[in-house]
Scaffold this motif. Structure first.
Motif, PDB file in Angstrom:
ATOM      1  N   UNK A  42      48.586  37.181  51.993  1.00  0.00           N
ATOM      2  CA  UNK A  42      47.902  37.664  53.208  1.00  0.00           C
ATOM      3  C   UNK A  42      48.644  37.285  54.491  1.00  0.00           C
ATOM      4  N   UNK A  43      49.910  36.923  54.358  1.00  0.00           N
ATOM      5  CA  UNK A  43      50.666  36.478  55.547  1.00  0.00           C
ATOM      6  C   UNK A  43      50.803  37.594  56.584  1.00  0.00           C
ATOM      7  N   UNK A  44      50.808  38.853  56.150  1.00  0.00           N
ATOM      8  CA  UNK A  44      50.923  39.963  57.100  1.00  0.00           C
ATOM      9  C   UNK A  44      49.620  40.754  57.204  1.00  0.00           C
ATOM     10  N   UNK A  45      48.537  40.103  56.832  1.00  0.00           N
ATOM     11  CA  UNK A  45      47.212  40.724  56.898  1.00  0.00           C
ATOM     12  C   UNK A  45      46.611  40.462  58.280  1.00  0.00           C
ATOM     13  N   UNK A  55      37.898  37.681  54.685  1.00  0.00           N
ATOM     14  CA  UNK A  55      38.125  37.132  53.343  1.00  0.00           C
ATOM     15  C   UNK A  55      37.643  35.689  53.263  1.00  0.00           C
ATOM     16  N   UNK A  56      37.966  34.920  54.294  1.00  0.00           N
ATOM     17  CA  UNK A  56      37.610  33.492  54.320  1.00  0.00           C
ATOM     18  C   UNK A  56      36.091  33.325  54.358  1.00  0.00           C
ATOM     19  N   UNK A  57      35.459  34.139  55.198  1.00  0.00           N
ATOM     20  CA  UNK A  57      34.002  34.059  55.333  1.00  0.00           C
ATOM     21  C   UNK A  57      33.307  34.454  54.026  1.00  0.00           C
ATOM     22  N   UNK A  58      33.797  35.563  53.425  1.00  0.00           N
ATOM     23  CA  UNK A  58      33.172  36.036  52.187  1.00  0.00           C
ATOM     24  C   UNK A  58      33.331  35.047  51.044  1.00  0.00           C
ATOM     25  N   UNK A  59      34.411  34.236  51.104  1.00  0.00           N
ATOM     26  CA  UNK A  59      34.620  33.228  50.054  1.00  0.00           C
ATOM     27  C   UNK A  59      33.757  31.994  50.297  1.00  0.00           C
ATOM     28  N   UNK A  60      33.039  31.995  51.447  1.00  0.00           N
ATOM     29  CA  UNK A  60      32.181  30.855  51.763  1.00  0.00           C
ATOM     30  C   UNK A  60      32.951  29.631  52.221  1.00  0.00           C
ATOM     31  N   UNK A  61      34.196  29.866  52.665  1.00  0.00           N
ATOM     32  CA  UNK A  61      35.007  28.736  53.136  1.00  0.00           C
ATOM     33  C   UNK A  61      34.737  28.522  54.631  1.00  0.00           C
ATOM     34  N   UNK A  62      34.432  27.269  54.981  1.00  0.00           N
ATOM     35  CA  UNK A  62      34.164  26.917  56.373  1.00  0.00           C
ATOM     36  C   UNK A  62      35.437  26.311  56.957  1.00  0.00           C
ATOM     37  N   UNK A  63      36.110  27.040  57.845  1.00  0.00           N
ATOM     38  CA  UNK A  63      37.319  26.482  58.454  1.00  0.00           C
ATOM     39  C   UNK A  63      36.935  25.452  59.511  1.00  0.00           C
ATOM     40  N   UNK A  64      37.750  24.406  59.607  1.00  0.00           N
ATOM     41  CA  UNK A  64      37.532  23.421  60.666  1.00  0.00           C
ATOM     42  C   UNK A  64      38.026  24.011  61.987  1.00  0.00           C
ATOM     43  N   UNK A  65      37.644  23.378  63.093  1.00  0.00           N
ATOM     44  CA  UNK A  65      38.085  23.838  64.415  1.00  0.00           C
ATOM     45  C   UNK A  65      39.615  23.812  64.483  1.00  0.00           C
ATOM     46  N   UNK A  66      40.183  22.781  63.872  1.00  0.00           N
ATOM     47  CA  UNK A  66      41.648  22.640  63.859  1.00  0.00           C
ATOM     48  C   UNK A  66      42.300  23.781  63.084  1.00  0.00           C
ATOM     49  N   UNK A  88      44.680  33.648  51.722  1.00  0.00           N
ATOM     50  CA  UNK A  88      45.390  34.042  50.501  1.00  0.00           C
ATOM     51  C   UNK A  88      44.659  33.558  49.256  1.00  0.00           C
ATOM     52  N   UNK A  89      44.154  32.322  49.333  1.00  0.00           N
ATOM     53  CA  UNK A  89      43.423  31.788  48.181  1.00  0.00           C
ATOM     54  C   UNK A  89      42.128  32.575  47.964  1.00  0.00           C
ATOM     55  N   UNK A  90      41.506  33.013  49.069  1.00  0.00           N
ATOM     56  CA  UNK A  90      40.283  33.828  48.960  1.00  0.00           C
ATOM     57  C   UNK A  90      40.613  35.217  48.411  1.00  0.00           C
ATOM     58  N   UNK A  91      41.733  35.783  48.882  1.00  0.00           N
ATOM     59  CA  UNK A  91      42.158  37.119  48.452  1.00  0.00           C
ATOM     60  C   UNK A  91      42.408  37.199  46.944  1.00  0.00           C
ATOM     61  N   UNK A  92      43.153  36.230  46.410  1.00  0.00           N
ATOM     62  CA  UNK A  92      43.477  36.314  44.982  1.00  0.00           C
ATOM     63  C   UNK A  92      42.222  36.181  44.108  1.00  0.00           C
ATOM     64  N   UNK A  93      41.238  35.450  44.615  1.00  0.00           N
ATOM     65  CA  UNK A  93      39.974  35.336  43.880  1.00  0.00           C
ATOM     66  C   UNK A  93      39.179  36.628  43.979  1.00  0.00           C
ATOM     67  N   UNK A  94      38.950  37.060  45.209  1.00  0.00           N
ATOM     68  CA  UNK A  94      38.052  38.188  45.447  1.00  0.00           C
ATOM     69  C   UNK A  94      38.663  39.527  45.050  1.00  0.00           C
ATOM     70  N   UNK A  95      39.931  39.728  45.329  1.00  0.00           N
ATOM     71  CA  UNK A  95      40.529  41.056  45.123  1.00  0.00           C
ATOM     72  C   UNK A  95      41.323  41.158  43.821  1.00  0.00           C
ATOM     73  N   UNK A  96      41.828  40.039  43.327  1.00  0.00           N
ATOM     74  CA  UNK A  96      42.626  40.107  42.098  1.00  0.00           C
ATOM     75  C   UNK A  96      41.906  39.486  40.900  1.00  0.00           C
ATOM     76  N   UNK A  97      40.744  38.899  41.161  1.00  0.00           N
ATOM     77  CA  UNK A  97      39.956  38.332  40.064  1.00  0.00           C
ATOM     78  C   UNK A  97      40.560  37.085  39.440  1.00  0.00           C
ATOM     79  N   UNK A  98      41.424  36.405  40.172  1.00  0.00           N
ATOM     80  CA  UNK A  98      42.006  35.169  39.638  1.00  0.00           C
ATOM     81  C   UNK A  98      40.965  34.054  39.752  1.00  0.00           C
ATOM     82  N   UNK A  99      40.711  33.391  38.623  1.00  0.00           N
ATOM     83  CA  UNK A  99      39.694  32.330  38.667  1.00  0.00           C
ATOM     84  C   UNK A  99      40.260  30.974  38.273  1.00  0.00           C
ATOM     85  N   UNK A 100      41.584  30.906  38.146  1.00  0.00           N
ATOM     86  CA  UNK A 100      42.217  29.642  37.783  1.00  0.00           C
ATOM     87  C   UNK A 100      42.305  28.734  39.016  1.00  0.00           C
ATOM     88  N   UNK A 101      41.582  27.594  38.959  1.00  0.00           N
ATOM     89  CA  UNK A 101      41.490  26.712  40.121  1.00  0.00           C
ATOM     90  C   UNK A 101      42.853  26.183  40.551  1.00  0.00           C
TER      91      UNK A 101
END
Ligand code: DGI
Ligand code: FE
Ligand code: FE
Length: 190
Positions: free
Chosen positions: A53-56, A64-75, A88-101
């Motif tokens: 997602x570097x050029x997204x 993507x981040x919000x839908x993955x339920x990830x709360x970004x810090x202010x920093x 990118x970590x959210x994208x591979x889970x949500x769009x590619x179905x990767x579930x390997x932690x």
């Protein structure tokens, strides 16, 4: 899905130079995984996808981040360069179905590193620093260190990043510091 499928998907999401970088990182990650005993298949997948997602657009990344339920810090929110690792970590889970932690985490932490990195985290972190397309001052030294000791290469990369960010008076994420402190204290014990 196969690595070929992943290549096709990300190839459409980025310019050719970054696609080449992604393939180079995958190739380097495979080499390091074989050398240091990490999972070779996971290394290839994480390598090809690490900058997915570097050029997204900012909007899509935040989505993507919000839908993955990830709360970004202010920093994290204020450091645009850190977004692609998280989205990118959210994208591979949500769009590619990767579930390997392990794969998901190695993408999530490929820019900052973190304390107590997994072997796969280290392989991707270092592969990103020494892929064939890298030509910054010091890359030869990094490649030599990476061929001797993976932990030393991680520490060298973290020290390099922190010094560079501090020199430019750019904020440094807690994960970056925590990763550095962890690796430095590990070496002090050796
Ligand atoms: O995506 P790549 O260009 O292949 O490489 P990357 O994901 O390691 O990104 C490198 C950039 O990220 C580089 O400009 C330095 C920046 N960076 C790394 N750690 C931090 C950081 N930027 C901030 N603000 N804070 C960090 O902790
Ligand atoms: Fe990156
Ligand atoms: Fe990269």
């Amino acid at each position: 899905m196969t690595v070929k499928d992943y290549e096709e998907i990300i190839g459409k999401r980025m310019k050719s130079a970054r696609f080449k970088h992604s393939r180079n990182v995958a190739k380097e990650a495979v080499r390091l995984a074989k050398k240091y005993g990490a999972d070779v298949q996971k290394a290839e997948i994480a390598g090809i996808l690490h900058d997915a997602t570097k050029e997204t657009s900012d909007d899509e990344q935040l989505n993507l981040i919000q839908r993955a339920g990830i709360q970004m810090t202010v920093m994290e929110l204020s450091s645009r360069k850190l977004w692609h690792a998280i989205s990118g970590s959210a994208f591979v889970q949500a769009e590619l179905g990767i579930d390997d932690k392990e794969i998901i985490d190695s993408i999530r932490y490929h820019t900052t590193g973190r304390a107590n990195m997994t072997l796969l985290d280290k392989v991707i972190f270092v592969a990103d620093f020494i892929s064939a397309d890298r030509d910054y001052d010091g890359v030869d030294k990094m490649r030599k260190i990476a061929d001797k000791d993976l932990d030393d290469a991680v520490l060298e990369g973290m020290a390099f990043t922190i010094a560079d960010l501090a020199q430019r008076k750019i904020t440094i994420a807690p994960d970056t510091f925590e990763g550095y402190n962890y690796m430095a204290s590990l070496r002090a014990k050796k």
